[in-house]
Design a protein around this motif. Sequence first.
Motif, PDB file in Angstrom:
ATOM      1  N   ALA B 121      34.615  39.460  36.898  1.00  0.00           N
ATOM      2  CA  ALA B 121      35.650  39.289  37.918  1.00  0.00           C
ATOM      3  C   ALA B 121      37.007  39.045  37.265  1.00  0.00           C
ATOM      4  CB  ALA B 121      35.287  38.135  38.839  1.00  0.00           C
ATOM      5  N   HIS B 122      36.991  38.290  36.191  1.00  0.00           N
ATOM      6  CA  HIS B 122      38.245  38.011  35.507  1.00  0.00           C
ATOM      7  C   HIS B 122      38.825  39.267  34.895  1.00  0.00           C
ATOM      8  CE1 HIS B 122      41.174  35.509  33.415  1.00  0.00           C
ATOM      9  NE2 HIS B 122      40.906  36.184  32.306  1.00  0.00           N
ATOM     10  N   THR B 123      37.968  40.089  34.288  1.00  0.00           N
ATOM     11  CA  THR B 123      38.431  41.351  33.684  1.00  0.00           C
ATOM     12  C   THR B 123      39.125  42.229  34.714  1.00  0.00           C
ATOM     13  OG1 THR B 123      36.510  41.272  32.229  1.00  0.00           O
ATOM     14  CG2 THR B 123      37.663  43.371  32.379  1.00  0.00           C
ATOM     15  N   TYR B 124      38.576  42.234  35.931  1.00  0.00           N
ATOM     16  CA  TYR B 124      39.144  43.091  36.957  1.00  0.00           C
ATOM     17  C   TYR B 124      40.123  42.363  37.850  1.00  0.00           C
ATOM     18  CZ  TYR B 124      36.113  46.877  35.563  1.00  0.00           C
ATOM     19  OH  TYR B 124      35.520  47.891  34.855  1.00  0.00           O
ATOM     20  N   ARG B 125      40.480  41.135  37.448  1.00  0.00           N
ATOM     21  CA  ARG B 125      41.498  40.360  38.167  1.00  0.00           C
ATOM     22  C   ARG B 125      41.206  40.263  39.659  1.00  0.00           C
ATOM     23  NH1 ARG B 125      42.378  39.608  33.507  1.00  0.00           N
ATOM     24  NH2 ARG B 125      44.405  39.577  32.458  1.00  0.00           N
ATOM     25  N   SER B 126      39.930  40.121  39.967  1.00  0.00           N
ATOM     26  CA  SER B 126      39.570  40.091  41.388  1.00  0.00           C
ATOM     27  C   SER B 126      38.790  38.826  41.719  1.00  0.00           C
ATOM     28  CB  SER B 126      38.731  41.319  41.738  1.00  0.00           C
ATOM     29  OG  SER B 126      39.488  42.487  41.571  1.00  0.00           O
ATOM     30  N   PRO B 127      38.837  38.408  42.992  1.00  0.00           N
ATOM     31  CA  PRO B 127      38.144  37.169  43.365  1.00  0.00           C
ATOM     32  C   PRO B 127      36.639  37.302  43.226  1.00  0.00           C
ATOM     33  CG  PRO B 127      39.539  37.959  45.165  1.00  0.00           C
ATOM     34  CD  PRO B 127      39.542  39.007  44.122  1.00  0.00           C
ATOM     35  N   LEU B 128      36.023  36.169  42.891  1.00  0.00           N
ATOM     36  CA  LEU B 128      34.574  36.105  42.768  1.00  0.00           C
ATOM     37  C   LEU B 128      34.053  35.125  43.809  1.00  0.00           C
ATOM     38  CD1 LEU B 128      31.969  36.765  41.201  1.00  0.00           C
ATOM     39  CD2 LEU B 128      32.510  34.888  39.664  1.00  0.00           C
ATOM     40  N   LEU B 129      33.175  35.625  44.681  1.00  0.00           N
ATOM     41  CA  LEU B 129      32.630  34.775  45.736  1.00  0.00           C
ATOM     42  C   LEU B 129      31.143  34.563  45.489  1.00  0.00           C
ATOM     43  CD1 LEU B 129      34.286  36.835  48.596  1.00  0.00           C
ATOM     44  CD2 LEU B 129      35.093  34.630  47.757  1.00  0.00           C
ATOM     45  N   PHE B 130      30.694  33.322  45.683  1.00  0.00           N
ATOM     46  CA  PHE B 130      29.271  33.041  45.543  1.00  0.00           C
ATOM     47  C   PHE B 130      28.682  32.760  46.919  1.00  0.00           C
ATOM     48  CE2 PHE B 130      28.261  32.757  41.081  1.00  0.00           C
ATOM     49  CZ  PHE B 130      29.492  32.594  40.466  1.00  0.00           C
ATOM     50  N   CYS B 131      27.535  33.372  47.186  1.00  0.00           N
ATOM     51  CA  CYS B 131      26.879  33.090  48.465  1.00  0.00           C
ATOM     52  C   CYS B 131      25.427  33.534  48.385  1.00  0.00           C
ATOM     53  CB  CYS B 131      27.568  33.857  49.596  1.00  0.00           C
ATOM     54  SG  CYS B 131      26.689  33.738  51.149  1.00  0.00           S
ATOM     55  N   ASP B 132      24.516  32.666  48.787  1.00  0.00           N
ATOM     56  CA  ASP B 132      23.113  33.074  48.850  1.00  0.00           C
ATOM     57  C   ASP B 132      22.889  33.838  50.148  1.00  0.00           C
ATOM     58  OD1 ASP B 132      21.854  30.446  46.882  1.00  0.00           O
ATOM     59  OD2 ASP B 132      21.339  32.569  46.673  1.00  0.00           O
TER      60      ASP B 132
END
Lengths: 305, 180
Positions: B121-132
């Motif tokens: 996510a950091h490489t692509y400068r995009s948000p990372l969301l966590f959800c089960d």
Amino acid sequence: MDETVAEFFRRTILKIPMTEMMTILKAWNFLSENQLQTVNFRQRKESLVQDLVLLCQEKHASLNDAALLDIVYTQFHRHQKVWDVFQMSKGAGGDTDLFDMEQFKNSFKKILQRALKNVTVSFRDAEENAVWIRIAWGTQYRKPNQYKPAYVVYYSQTPYAFTSSSQLKSNLPLLAQTFETHNSTTPLQERSLGLDINMDSRIIHENKIEKERVQRVTQEIFGDYPQPRLEFAQYKLETKFKSDLNGGILADREEPLRCLVKFSSPHLLEALKSLAPAGIADAPLSPLLTCIPNKGMNYFKIRDK
Amino acid sequence: MSVLRPLDKLPGLNTATILLVGTEDALLQQLADSMLREDCTSELRVHLANSLPLPSTVARPRIDLIVFVINLHSKHSLRKVEESLHHVDATFFLGKVSFLVTGAGRESHCSIHRNTVVKLAHTYRSPLLFCDLEIEDFRATMAQRLVRMLQICAGHVPGVSALSLLSLMRISENPSLEDL
């Protein structure tokens, strides 16, 4: 109650593991709820078995009831037996004979009893139009041996029958004959592997074509029907280290590298079948996995050529 | 060329389209259903794909938001997402791409390390969301969030653009991520 029958009851109930005792007795449905409640299930197994046999005696249980209990036990432990499967070819009979289970059971029993003097035949219906048949064989001068019965499971809407026993081989022609008169001519029911596409028109599946391909490939490899029940597969790999670069410690190593992979599951082949449709693996799967039913092996040794 | 570009089509009237990319159909389907249950003034459309590039045979509207769904239990899902990223034009990554990771709750089943997706996510400068996604309540909450994000990316929320949303989300992230 006859001594031999009482002994048969005792030995049959003794076979049942304590953890399954209640379940199997309930499935057998011979002793009532009230009767079962009078028994102490926490005592030692031998005493419990004695109490249960007494109850059976009070209720005037017959040899047939004992045979039914044996069938129930075997149904719960069917995986412990080795089964052969037979496919019946269509006889030159009427095309639209309707199958009557009761009539089948009656004539099956009659035919066997006519042919063999001493035989015990018991039936128990099971799921999906199946009937479990238990046959205890005797000889002309000896009573049937209840401890070495043969089992036949016949699915009435199909031409398939499953048999399990060591003593069956010599009596196979007789059994085959018994079935001939009751061929089911109903074709095997077709089942289609339809895709579960959502009805909401606001959801679009981009890869419909690919999904259909995966379903098709999976169906080609695994077929439409449930897979044989298998619990594990093991792969042993032995290979020498291969590398593009010259030298290195591993490249010089004489001993091959060893690796063991074991797959286990309550139903391994069904799990493998569902991998590609679930999107967990690409289709087709590796032939190492899909060859298991064909080769009849689940232990593999993979070596360098 | 089969690369997705954010502005190569005209927008539909009041329409917001999200593309969910992931290998596990069941998860995508459930998430799509949850999203469509939300009350929303925009007309929502959800496209589901296992990987990119998308087949050229399907006519589709302009895509406003791409969410890549990765299951930590499946290396296969990560690999497919990594391959798919090559088919997305760089301009999409100005707030119109997000990564959604599921499966973190069952640590014993995880075969991908959390750091791997954080770095991605950091490489692509995009948000990372966590959800089960398998848990209905969590999924419903995430669906709500995605619908809001989608509306912003489609330009339906006055005063907030995809890019400004991206900046807002980045500020709230743990600053130590910048060290990775």
